[in-house]
Design an enzyme around this catalytic site. Structure first.
Site, PDB file in Angstrom:
ATOM      1  N   LEU A  30      -0.030   9.375   6.283  1.00  0.00           N
ATOM      2  CA  LEU A  30       0.133   9.552   4.844  1.00  0.00           C
ATOM      3  C   LEU A  30       1.389   8.864   4.320  1.00  0.00           C
ATOM      4  O   LEU A  30       2.437   8.870   4.953  1.00  0.00           O
ATOM      5  CB  LEU A  30       0.189  11.042   4.511  1.00  0.00           C
ATOM      6  CG  LEU A  30      -1.016  11.891   4.948  1.00  0.00           C
ATOM      7  CD1 LEU A  30      -0.832  13.334   4.509  1.00  0.00           C
ATOM      8  CD2 LEU A  30      -2.324  11.329   4.400  1.00  0.00           C
ATOM      9  N   HIS A  34      -0.959   8.304  -0.881  1.00  0.00           N
ATOM     10  CA  HIS A  34      -1.687   9.556  -0.630  1.00  0.00           C
ATOM     11  C   HIS A  34      -1.032  10.719  -1.372  1.00  0.00           C
ATOM     12  O   HIS A  34      -1.709  11.572  -1.938  1.00  0.00           O
ATOM     13  CB  HIS A  34      -1.713   9.879   0.871  1.00  0.00           C
ATOM     14  CG  HIS A  34      -2.409   8.867   1.714  1.00  0.00           C
ATOM     15  ND1 HIS A  34      -1.736   8.066   2.596  1.00  0.00           N
ATOM     16  CD2 HIS A  34      -3.723   8.533   1.814  1.00  0.00           C
ATOM     17  CE1 HIS A  34      -2.599   7.282   3.217  1.00  0.00           C
ATOM     18  NE2 HIS A  34      -3.809   7.538   2.763  1.00  0.00           N
ATOM     19  N   LYS A 146      -6.677   1.109  -5.338  1.00  0.00           N
ATOM     20  CA  LYS A 146      -6.450  -0.055  -4.474  1.00  0.00           C
ATOM     21  C   LYS A 146      -7.721  -0.430  -3.731  1.00  0.00           C
ATOM     22  O   LYS A 146      -8.022  -1.609  -3.553  1.00  0.00           O
ATOM     23  CB  LYS A 146      -5.317   0.197  -3.482  1.00  0.00           C
ATOM     24  CG  LYS A 146      -4.969  -1.051  -2.654  1.00  0.00           C
ATOM     25  CD  LYS A 146      -3.774  -0.818  -1.769  1.00  0.00           C
ATOM     26  CE  LYS A 146      -4.155  -0.047  -0.523  1.00  0.00           C
ATOM     27  NZ  LYS A 146      -4.930  -0.917   0.436  1.00  0.00           N
ATOM     28  N   ASP A 147      -8.471   0.564  -3.273  1.00  0.00           N
ATOM     29  CA  ASP A 147      -9.766   0.320  -2.634  1.00  0.00           C
ATOM     30  C   ASP A 147     -10.837   0.340  -3.725  1.00  0.00           C
ATOM     31  O   ASP A 147     -11.660   1.254  -3.803  1.00  0.00           O
ATOM     32  CB  ASP A 147     -10.041   1.376  -1.569  1.00  0.00           C
ATOM     33  CG  ASP A 147      -9.069   1.269  -0.401  1.00  0.00           C
ATOM     34  OD1 ASP A 147      -9.053   0.222   0.261  1.00  0.00           O
ATOM     35  OD2 ASP A 147      -8.319   2.230  -0.172  1.00  0.00           O
ATOM     36  N   VAL A 173      -0.199   2.775  -5.812  1.00  0.00           N
ATOM     37  CA  VAL A 173       1.239   3.012  -5.679  1.00  0.00           C
ATOM     38  C   VAL A 173       1.833   1.859  -4.864  1.00  0.00           C
ATOM     39  O   VAL A 173       1.268   1.454  -3.835  1.00  0.00           O
ATOM     40  CB  VAL A 173       1.522   4.361  -5.007  1.00  0.00           C
ATOM     41  CG1 VAL A 173       3.015   4.572  -4.810  1.00  0.00           C
ATOM     42  CG2 VAL A 173       0.923   5.492  -5.839  1.00  0.00           C
ATOM     43  N   SER A 183      -1.490   2.171   4.969  1.00  0.00           N
ATOM     44  CA  SER A 183      -1.148   2.631   6.313  1.00  0.00           C
ATOM     45  C   SER A 183      -1.016   1.458   7.283  1.00  0.00           C
ATOM     46  O   SER A 183      -0.353   1.569   8.317  1.00  0.00           O
ATOM     47  CB  SER A 183      -2.215   3.613   6.817  1.00  0.00           C
ATOM     48  OG  SER A 183      -2.277   4.745   5.982  1.00  0.00           O
TER      49      SER A 183
END
Length: 273
Positions: A30, A34, A146-147, A173, A183
């Protein structure tokens, strides 16, 4: 905070729940991206549930499933501090059996861009998200923009299958220097980390071009290519919110998407116009 490992245990706990439930599905490791989803869920709902599950069915052969970062102890602390009520941490055998029924991505929208680069990826994403939403039965579920293609397909799945959950998209972010949080950023060495900034810089260039009144997709892509050079760019694409290719930017309906590799690390980013 309660930690639960099996779907059956979680469903039993929630079967008589009348409070509003916010849900944030994650694969762990995270970061502040997240955390922004979790904080919004805590704000919006009476109960917040976070799941951590590295879903094997969305990884293609040769991808980074085996080395995907596992930071459960740190993730647990982050969730506890953020006010999460339930942390759902299932194992593969809890979530899958042999010869399963699967959710299949749509023939067109599911096999362009990320779907073209990673065929079958979205089948795995949609299958696990369907499972998780059915287990938790949340009021609202939170996903980052973002996705973008993933977000679009999950929203379509919820709509197509008449699921009673509100999908809440939240802004990407970024680090102070503009790099979108991921990640996978931990895989970058110092030189690659610096080069990765070209991705967000190319999106800033696209913004400047649009603000100057140039809405021509081909010309915007050419300007972005100059900024991105010499990165290994997999695609620069400009599509509508429905992921239909556009020849001109439509304010309020366009998304500019970029995918590039730095060494073995693959990064994506986008800009919603």
């Amino acid at each position: 905070m309660t930690i639960i490992q099996t779907p059956q245990e979680l469903q039993e706990l929630l079967k008589n729940e009348t409070q509003s439930i916010g849900f944030v599905p994650t694969m762990g490791a995270l970061h502040h991206g997240h955390l922004s989803l979790i904080e919004r869920s805590v704000k919006d709902n009476e109960l917040t549930i976070v799941s951590i599950f590295v879903n094997p069915t969305q990884f293609l052969e040769g991808e980074d499933l085996d080395k995907y970062p596992n930071k459960f102890d740190a993730d647990e602390k982050i969730c506890k501090i953020a006010g999460v009520d339930i942390l759902f941490y299932p194992q593969k055998e809890d979530m899958y059996e042999d010869d399963e029924i699967k959710v299949i991505a749509p023939n067109i929208r599911g096999f362009v861009l990320e779907g073209a680069m990673r065929p079958g990826h979205f089948d795995g994403v949609l299958t696990i998200v369907m499972k998780l939403l059915n287990i938790v039965s949340p009021t609202k579920a939170y996903f980052g923009k973002k996705d973008a293609q993933q977000l679009s397909l999950i929203s379509q799945m919820v709509r197509n299958f008449c699921m009673k959950v509100e999908i809440v998209p939240l802004e990407t972010v970024r680090e102070d220097d503009g790099l979108a949080l991921s990640s996978r950023n931990i895989y970058l060495d110092k030189a690659q980390r610096k080069e990765a900034l070209k991705i967000s810089s190319s999106l800033k260039k696209a913004t400047q071009t649009v603000m100057q009144g140039n809405l021509n997709v081909k010309e915007i892509q050419e300007e972005m290519e100059k900024v991105l050079s010499p990165l290994n760019v997999e695609y620069i694409s400009i599509v509508s919110r429905a992921f239909i290719p556009q020849k001109e930017i439509v304010i309020g309906d366009s998304i500019i998407l970029v995918a590039a590799k730095l060494g073995q690390t693959r990064l994506i980013d986008n800009l919603w116009i």
